[in-house]
Scaffold this motif. Structure first.
Motif, PDB file in Angstrom:
ATOM      1  N   THR A  94       0.838  -1.205   0.000  1.00 49.33           N
ATOM      2  CA  THR A  94       0.000   0.000   0.000  1.00 49.33           C
ATOM      3  C   THR A  94       0.871   1.252   0.000  1.00 49.33           C
ATOM      4  O   THR A  94       0.589   2.220  -0.714  1.00 49.33           O
ATOM      5  N   ILE A  95       1.944   1.228   0.783  1.00 51.32           N
ATOM      6  CA  ILE A  95       2.885   2.359   0.778  1.00 51.32           C
ATOM      7  C   ILE A  95       3.478   2.522  -0.618  1.00 51.32           C
ATOM      8  O   ILE A  95       3.556   3.635  -1.158  1.00 51.32           O
ATOM      9  N   LEU A 170      -2.907  -4.811  -7.023  1.00 42.88           N
ATOM     10  CA  LEU A 170      -2.865  -5.221  -5.615  1.00 42.88           C
ATOM     11  C   LEU A 170      -3.495  -6.612  -5.442  1.00 42.88           C
ATOM     12  O   LEU A 170      -2.988  -7.444  -4.703  1.00 42.88           O
ATOM     13  N   ALA A 171      -4.600  -6.849  -6.148  1.00 42.78           N
ATOM     14  CA  ALA A 171      -5.255  -8.155  -6.039  1.00 42.78           C
ATOM     15  C   ALA A 171      -4.390  -9.249  -6.656  1.00 42.78           C
ATOM     16  O   ALA A 171      -4.209 -10.327  -6.078  1.00 42.78           O
ATOM     17  N   ARG A 175      -2.938 -11.718  -4.092  1.00 41.74           N
ATOM     18  CA  ARG A 175      -3.855 -12.859  -4.095  1.00 41.74           C
ATOM     19  C   ARG A 175      -4.647 -12.937  -2.785  1.00 41.74           C
ATOM     20  O   ARG A 175      -4.700 -13.973  -2.128  1.00 41.74           O
ATOM     21  N   LEU A 176      -5.242 -11.823  -2.426  1.00 39.77           N
ATOM     22  CA  LEU A 176      -6.036 -11.769  -1.201  1.00 39.77           C
ATOM     23  C   LEU A 176      -7.511 -11.967  -1.518  1.00 39.77           C
ATOM     24  O   LEU A 176      -7.941 -11.756  -2.660  1.00 39.77           O
ATOM     25  N   TYR A 178     -11.550 -10.881  -1.150  1.00 37.52           N
ATOM     26  CA  TYR A 178     -12.186  -9.562  -1.153  1.00 37.52           C
ATOM     27  C   TYR A 178     -12.156  -8.943   0.237  1.00 37.52           C
ATOM     28  O   TYR A 178     -11.876  -7.763   0.410  1.00 37.52           O
ATOM     29  N   GLU A 184      -7.574  -4.283   4.136  1.00 36.78           N
ATOM     30  CA  GLU A 184      -6.291  -3.595   3.983  1.00 36.78           C
ATOM     31  C   GLU A 184      -6.470  -2.195   3.408  1.00 36.78           C
ATOM     32  O   GLU A 184      -5.773  -1.266   3.790  1.00 36.78           O
ATOM     33  N   LEU A 185      -7.387  -2.060   2.457  1.00 39.53           N
ATOM     34  CA  LEU A 185      -7.577  -0.745   1.834  1.00 39.53           C
ATOM     35  C   LEU A 185      -8.547   0.132   2.621  1.00 39.53           C
ATOM     36  O   LEU A 185      -8.640   1.334   2.372  1.00 39.53           O
ATOM     37  N   GLY A 186      -9.279  -0.497   3.527  1.00 36.38           N
ATOM     38  CA  GLY A 186     -10.225   0.269   4.325  1.00 36.38           C
ATOM     39  C   GLY A 186     -11.402   0.788   3.523  1.00 36.38           C
ATOM     40  O   GLY A 186     -11.934   1.861   3.790  1.00 36.38           O
ATOM     41  N   ILE A 187     -11.791   0.044   2.504  1.00 36.26           N
ATOM     42  CA  ILE A 187     -12.959   0.443   1.715  1.00 36.26           C
ATOM     43  C   ILE A 187     -13.970  -0.704   1.751  1.00 36.26           C
ATOM     44  O   ILE A 187     -13.601  -1.845   2.033  1.00 36.26           O
TER      45      ILE A 187
END
Lengths: 217, 407
Positions: A94-95, A170-171, A175-176, A178, A184-187
């Motif tokens: 994310t950074i 990112l996905a 490989r996370l 949903y 992680e993204l906070g959405i």
């Protein structure tokens, strides 16, 4: 709990074998004990994946090199905000994604758009549906060398909006699930889902168009 | 949409197609009258004028920055519309669900979806792997890159105080330590300026690190919130100056970063602010407790705007606290060009959207924008100065009742 106990606890809860320290444990050793070797191991561990990710985000090697360094430096500078109960990998990515986006802004890089072209992918006639079975990407077929395929993948990514490109990369790189991405993204989970669907569809459509030699992507 | 190679394209035109860029230039030259544009470009110019007109009712008054923004909006709008019109087919959507739920392992997808799941996985592999030249590039520089990062980290440690360490114990700059030793050894009045300098030097280093952390937090917050800037409950349009009352507090908006754990609380406390809290605030805190506690001034946005991507990369988003607001909100007279009190009124740190932090002696940016004031007040000050020619040496008192002293 002492720093050593916390690191040990972290190792036990990580899926890796006990003999291999977890990413989080390495980072805490570096942060709390100043163990530079631990950070060196961590950099080495993420070296290939993060560079590939950044290259796909930015489309140029120098930019990827710069952001790679900035991301690890920022992780160090922001070590205090790292939550020990979370995973290091998504935090680092994310950074890195954030730094990459800043670089794109700084460079003023923009996707070109011809105003005289019809607005909307189908001239405003409504949605178009992508059938991925028509998206020939692997294995490398006879028409495309690995180099050509790589270049075309990058071109399609560059043509996507930063928002969709980010969620796709990112996905794909992490490989996370949903729920994990949303966390992680906070959405909201629904937003992650719809964005990833759109991202795959837009990538698929761009890929199809390129491989068909179409000018309208 | 037609794609073109724009490698030789003028970057100042923000990526517009070359023909559109020429048409836009011609349109501006013609005072936004498409009929006055040369025939070859008239069609494109008319279209541009239509789009500009749809976005802004007064295109004739567009300045350079606004033109850039409008064009960026047009481009984003076109791309968003195009992307929104593309969707996965139903079966591909189901296969994607199966992939995500199973860590992109197509073998674990239901057999009816396996073929499409394999296609998804093929796309993922194509995106996440590079060709031989790319992999060679990655492998070749591994050691150099790692050492470069370690060097950068070491240099950063030498220059700044690490966030997690006790801030007054570890990480002092060498210059600070030398100054401290000099103070102990000499203990004379001569040392006073040295100690003052030492303290301020350390405070500036911490402040700069704070803003870098805040920049990261802002970026992470925006990334997680559809590019939105942090907002608590204060709506723009009402009062934003009531610190401690989150419904009417701009500082509560910035405090959102602390509340959502994007930034530790102390990263928003400048050591140059003697009134900043020294201890952690309660876990349920939503704002600072008083105006004095606020260390940094956070960019106010116009009504209806709250997104980071609406700002230019060079826009200032955070700075050392405003002396103008500190005075103005207490009914005291203001000096519009005063420096922040955080750093002995010598200047202030500015955090820009591109994450850069810089020291600025003046609050007036190179483009004339004063960061402490909205444009309407700047214009009023300018017009008063222009009208009355303040301090030009010709003024006289209105009457004998009017006290006015000369040099």
């Amino acid at each position: 709990m002492t720093g050593a106990e916390r690191h040990s606890e972290n190792d036990r809860t990580h899926p890796r074998a006990a003999s291999v320290p977890s990413d989080e444990s390495l980072f805490l050793r570096f942060r709390d004990d100043g163990d530079t070797e631990a950070y060196r191991d961590l950099i080495d561990r993420y070296h290939d994946d993060l560079l590939r990710f950044l290259y796909r985000m930015l489309g140029d090697r120098q930019g990827a090199e710069d952001v790679f360094q900035e991301a690890f430096l920022q992780a160090h500078l922001s070590a205090g905000s790292f939550d020990e109960n979370r995973r290091f990998r998504p935090w680092l990515f994310t950074i890195a994604a954030n730094k990459a986006r800043d670089l794109l802004r700084k460079k003023g890089r923009r996707k070109t758009a011809e105003l005289s072209a019809p607005i909307g992918g189908d001239g405003g006639r409504g949605a178009s549906f992508v059938d991925l079975m028509e998206t020939d990407v692997a294995p490398p077929d006879e028409r495309l060398t690995a180099e050509e395929r790589d270049r075309q993948v990058q071109k399609v990514l560059n043509d996507m909006s930063p928002t969709l490109r980010e969620v796709l990369l990112l996905a794909y790189f992490q490989r996370l699930s949903y729920a994990q991405i949303a966390d992680e993204l906070g959405i909201p989970l629904g937003t992650v889902k719809s964005r990833l669907h759109s991202a795959v569809a837009v990538f698929g459509k761009g890929w199809q168009a390129l491989n068909r030699g179409e000018t309208d992507v | 949409m037609t794609t073109h190679d724009h490698s030789d394209h003028d970057p100042d035109t923000l990526g517009l197609h070359a023909d559109d860029a020429r048409a836009l230039d011609a349109l501006i030259d013609a005072g936004f009258e498409p009929e006055c544009v040369e025939p070859e470009l008239q069609f494109r110019a008319t279209r541009i004028a239509q789009v500009l007109g749809a976005l802004d009712q007064t295109p004739a008054h567009l300045d350079g920055e606004l033109t850039d923004r409008v064009i960026a909006s047009i481009r984003a709008s076109i791309r968003d519309t195009r992307e929104q019109s593309v969707q996965l087919g139903a079966r591909d959507g189901e296969a994607l669900e199966a992939c995500v739920m199973n860590g992109f392992d197509p073998a674990r997808a239901p057999s009816a979806l396996r073929e499409r799941a394999e296609r998804h996985d093929a796309i993922r592999r194509a995106v996440t792997t590079l060709d031989a030249a790319g992999e060679q590039w990655i492998a070749a520089g591994r050691r150099v890159r790692t050492e470069r990062v370690i060097d950068a980290v070491t240099s950063a440690d030498a220059a700044t105080i690490p966030f997690e360490q006790p801030r007054r114990v570890r990480g002092f700059r060498i210059g600070d330590l030398i100054a401290a030793a000099a103070m102990l050894l000499l203990a004379s009045a001569v040392v006073l300026p040295v100690t003052n300098s030492m303290g301020e030097s350390g405070r500036r280093a911490v402040c700069m690190s704070n803003l870098q952390a805040a920049g990261l937090g802002l970026g992470l917050y925006a990334m997680s919130n559809d590019d939105s800037l942090p907002m608590a409950t204060a709506g723009f349009g009402g009062s934003w100056s009531q610190v401690g009352n989150p419904v009417h507090s701009q500082s509560a908006n910035l405090f959102t970063l602390v509340r959502t754990k994007h930034v530790p609380w102390w990263a928003l406390t400048c050591p140059g602010n003697a009134n900043a809290p020294k201890d952690a605030l309660p876990a349920d805190a939503v704002d600072w407790r008083s105006l004095d506690e606020v260390s940094y001034s956070y960019r106010l946005m116009p009504r209806g705007s709250a997104r980071l991507d609406e700002l230019n990369s060079g826009s200032v988003v955070l700075a050392d606290r405003s002396p103008v607001l500190l005075a103005g909100l207490r009914g005291r007279s203001i000096d519009p060009e005063a420096a922040s009190p955080n750093h002995e009124r010598e200047g202030q740190h500015l955090l820009r959207v591109d994450d850069s932090v810089e020291w600025a002696a003046s609050p007036v940016l190179p483009n004339g924008d004063n960061i402490w004031l909205p444009r309407v007040v700047e214009q009023q000050i300018h017009s008063v100065r222009k009208k009355y020619g303040l301090v030009d040496g010709y003024e006289l008192p209105a009457s004998t009742e009017d006290t006015f002293l000369g040099p």
